[in-house]
Design a protein around this motif. Structure first.
Motif, PDB file in Angstrom:
ATOM      1  N   UNK A 146      20.329   0.856   2.962  1.00 48.53           N
ATOM      2  CA  UNK A 146      21.054   0.015   4.007  1.00 48.53           C
ATOM      3  C   UNK A 146      20.742  -1.001   4.116  1.00 48.53           C
ATOM      4  N   UNK A 147      22.288  -1.728   4.630  1.00 50.84           N
ATOM      5  CA  UNK A 147      21.831  -3.427   4.983  1.00 50.84           C
ATOM      6  C   UNK A 147      20.480  -3.677   5.864  1.00 50.84           C
ATOM      7  N   UNK A 148      20.189  -3.054   6.588  1.00 49.93           N
ATOM      8  CA  UNK A 148      18.410  -3.023   8.025  1.00 49.93           C
ATOM      9  C   UNK A 148      17.981  -2.773   7.290  1.00 49.93           C
ATOM     10  N   UNK A 149      17.730  -1.698   6.247  1.00 50.45           N
ATOM     11  CA  UNK A 149      16.485  -1.450   5.689  1.00 50.45           C
ATOM     12  C   UNK A 149      15.717  -2.240   5.605  1.00 50.45           C
ATOM     13  N   UNK A 150      15.978  -3.130   5.046  1.00 52.26           N
ATOM     14  CA  UNK A 150      15.135  -4.470   4.546  1.00 52.26           C
ATOM     15  C   UNK A 150      14.336  -4.996   5.515  1.00 52.26           C
ATOM     16  N   UNK A 151      15.191  -4.985   7.453  1.00 49.48           N
ATOM     17  CA  UNK A 151      13.971  -5.486   8.513  1.00 49.48           C
ATOM     18  C   UNK A 151      13.625  -4.258   8.456  1.00 49.48           C
ATOM     19  N   UNK A 152      13.315  -3.368   8.822  1.00 50.26           N
ATOM     20  CA  UNK A 152      12.738  -2.562   9.623  1.00 50.26           C
ATOM     21  C   UNK A 152      12.077  -1.858   8.706  1.00 50.26           C
ATOM     22  N   UNK A 153      11.493  -2.734   7.590  1.00 47.64           N
ATOM     23  CA  UNK A 153      10.910  -1.891   6.388  1.00 47.64           C
ATOM     24  C   UNK A 153       9.483  -1.191   7.222  1.00 47.64           C
ATOM     25  N   UNK A 154       8.829  -2.045   7.754  1.00 47.92           N
ATOM     26  CA  UNK A 154       7.827  -1.687   8.771  1.00 47.92           C
ATOM     27  C   UNK A 154       7.592  -0.939   9.262  1.00 47.92           C
ATOM     28  N   UNK A 194       8.773   9.136   2.096  1.00 46.26           N
ATOM     29  CA  UNK A 194       8.364   7.474   1.406  1.00 46.26           C
ATOM     30  C   UNK A 194       9.318   7.017   0.519  1.00 46.26           C
ATOM     31  N   UNK A 195       9.956   8.554  -0.499  1.00 50.83           N
ATOM     32  CA  UNK A 195      11.424   8.271  -0.633  1.00 50.83           C
ATOM     33  C   UNK A 195      12.506   7.993   0.022  1.00 50.83           C
ATOM     34  N   UNK A 196      12.179   8.557   1.020  1.00 53.72           N
ATOM     35  CA  UNK A 196      13.435   8.267   2.024  1.00 53.72           C
ATOM     36  C   UNK A 196      13.752   6.820   2.826  1.00 53.72           C
ATOM     37  N   UNK A 197      12.158   6.626   2.645  1.00 52.56           N
ATOM     38  CA  UNK A 197      12.241   5.513   2.957  1.00 52.56           C
ATOM     39  C   UNK A 197      12.783   3.930   2.042  1.00 52.56           C
ATOM     40  N   UNK A 242       0.708  -1.873   0.446  1.00 52.69           N
ATOM     41  CA  UNK A 242      -0.160  -0.024  -0.143  1.00 52.69           C
ATOM     42  C   UNK A 242       1.209   1.194   0.327  1.00 52.69           C
ATOM     43  N   UNK A 243       1.988   1.207   1.103  1.00 57.66           N
ATOM     44  CA  UNK A 243       2.922   2.244   0.311  1.00 57.66           C
ATOM     45  C   UNK A 243       3.243   2.735  -0.958  1.00 57.66           C
ATOM     46  N   UNK A 244       3.738   1.345  -1.426  1.00 60.16           N
ATOM     47  CA  UNK A 244       4.396   1.362  -2.936  1.00 60.16           C
ATOM     48  C   UNK A 244       2.838   2.033  -3.889  1.00 60.16           C
ATOM     49  N   UNK A 245       1.448   1.833  -3.283  1.00 58.33           N
ATOM     50  CA  UNK A 245       0.041   2.644  -4.286  1.00 58.33           C
ATOM     51  C   UNK A 245       0.628   3.574  -4.600  1.00 58.33           C
ATOM     52  N   UNK A 301       5.307   3.245   9.331  1.00 56.45           N
ATOM     53  CA  UNK A 301       5.051   3.584  10.237  1.00 56.45           C
ATOM     54  C   UNK A 301       5.439   5.202  10.232  1.00 56.45           C
ATOM     55  N   UNK A 302       6.711   5.146  11.179  1.00 56.08           N
ATOM     56  CA  UNK A 302       7.429   6.570  11.012  1.00 56.08           C
ATOM     57  C   UNK A 302       7.047   7.405   9.940  1.00 56.08           C
ATOM     58  N   UNK A 303       7.313   7.147   8.845  1.00 56.65           N
ATOM     59  CA  UNK A 303       6.904   8.183   7.635  1.00 56.65           C
ATOM     60  C   UNK A 303       5.203   8.319   8.458  1.00 56.65           C
ATOM     61  N   UNK A 304       4.233   7.676   8.594  1.00 53.74           N
ATOM     62  CA  UNK A 304       3.145   8.054   8.828  1.00 53.74           C
ATOM     63  C   UNK A 304       3.085   8.610   9.625  1.00 53.74           C
TER      64      UNK A 304
END
Lengths: 248, 140
Positions: free
Chosen positions: B101-109, B91-94, B29-32, B113-116
């Motif tokens: 960022x190596x851990x970006x995939x792990x913390x994507x969710x 969301x672009x920064x996300x 949904x973030x992509x949409x 919510x930080x973006x929101x």
């Protein structure tokens, strides 16, 4: 023990409604939804419910399944809007107060009922050369050695069973059938990061294509769909990084 | 044995002719949203470049066109525009962190919510102030 099991199963039988997206190419012009009521136990899986329908209600219902235990990867389908293996989806994990929607995976040509043409999927799989390409020969009587740490790098992507749940959960794949798709990239990852393999450059070159890893939009649908728990999006991200660095 | 199969439901057939909507998670949904806001911002920029270019036609033409923007409907549209740009930027920064960022995939969710959260804070600061400006000019 036997008595306990008997009372448990007798008490637990209940009726659920499955709404299945049917398509019989000889009869139907387009797919249609058909509803079935079927008696199941909470320990049953969606595959058991489909079997009961096929065996007791409508023999024309068609779906693929082979091992029925989450290893062969034959019975990926969309259950309540999410890609799952029918043989690994327990009835008790679903909301049975509502009808359960079952339909074929999306983005591959529909052939009959829950069966799709998997050929485009396997074509992308073959295109990434998913086999060991080694230029060296191990010493006579020896094997190619690999440390535990070297093996751990690609351990996750060795688990793939080619069920297509990830590739057909990908919004990019739905609209662009040319995209290699998550499963092909996972299987490329498995050899790109294998220390015994010498053709990482070849595979990275193949995936550094307009329809390669750069089509990934990190929606994470693939990671959530994978019945083997592979972190697919992470694997794709690692391949992206390897392409940028020009080596694994 | 269960009951006979229910008759085919014409209602359900027409309700989902193309199959059910895929029930993706925050990532999808973030992509949409990113796509929708991206296309919306593109069309804003197109109009924005065209109206700014009017200054080269004549200052009067420019003023006339900009003057037509001064109404509550455009004011509400600006709320949507700022909301779209803030979401698209954050969301672009996300997405950059997920890719690099190596851990970006792990913390994507969590990052979604930080973006929101940041979006809500920024909009809470902007919207009341902006709407006061927009509607205080209505009477004038």
């Amino acid at each position: 023990m036997a008595a306990a099991t008997q009372t448990l199963t007798a008490a637990d039988a209940f009726t659920i409604t499955l709404i299945i997206r049917r398509f019989l190419p000889d009869v139907d012009d387009e797919a249609r939804w058909e509803s079935f009521d079927v008696s199941v136990y909470s320990t049953d899986r969606i595959l058991d419910a489909l079997h009961k329908i096929k065996w007791e209600q409508d023999g024309t219902l068609s779906f693929r399944r082979s091992c029925a235990h989450g290893i062969c990867g034959s019975d990926a389908m969309r259950i309540n809007g999410r890609n799952r293996l029918a043989c690994k989806t327990l009835i008790k994990d679903l909301d049975i107060t509502q009808p359960i929607y079952v339909e074929a995976i999306k983005g591959l040509p529909l052939e009959k009922d829950l069966i799709v043409d998997m050929e485009p999927f396997f074509e992308a799989f073959r295109a990434v050369k998913p086999f060991l390409i080694a230029n060296s020969t191990p010493e006579a009587g020896k094997e190619r050695t690999q440390s535990v740490a070297q093996r751990a790098i690609f351990d996750d992507t060795t688990k793939c069973i080619l069920c297509a749940a990830c590739t057909t959960s990908c919004p990019v794949f739905w609209t662009d059938g040319q995209y290699f798709g998550p499963a092909a990239i996972v299987n490329a990852h498995r050899f790109i990061f294998d220390s015994r393999d010498d053709a990482a450059d070849v595979r990275l070159d193949i995936l550094n294509d307009k329809e390669g890893v750069w089509r990934c939009r990190t929606t994470f649908n693939c990671t959530e769909a994978c019945p083997r728990g592979i972190e697919v999006t992470k694997a794709i991200a690692e391949v992206k990084q390897a392409v940028l660095r020009g080596k694994r | 044995m269960s009951v006979a199969p229910a008759p085919r439901s014409a209602k359900k057939k027409s309700a989902r002719p193309g199959g059910t909507l895929y029930r993706g998670n925050t990532g999808m949904w973030s992509w949409v949203l990113h796509r929708i806001t991206g296309v919306a911002i593109f069309f804003f920029l197109l109009v924005h470049i065209l109206d700014t270019a009017l200054i080269r036609v004549s200052p009067e033409a420019y003023n006339a066109v900009i003057g037509t923007y001064k109404n509550p409907i455009m004011g509400l549209g600006e709320v949507g525009l700022v909301g779209a740009i803030i979401f698209h930027a954050l969301n672009g920064l996300r997405i950059i962190l997920i890719d690099f960022w190596g851990k970006g995939v792990k913390y994507q969710r969590l990052m979604f919510w930080i973006v929101v959260g940041v979006w809500v804070v920024l909009m809470a600061g902007f919207v009341p102030r902006h709407l006061i400006n927009v509607f205080s000019e209505v009477g004038n």
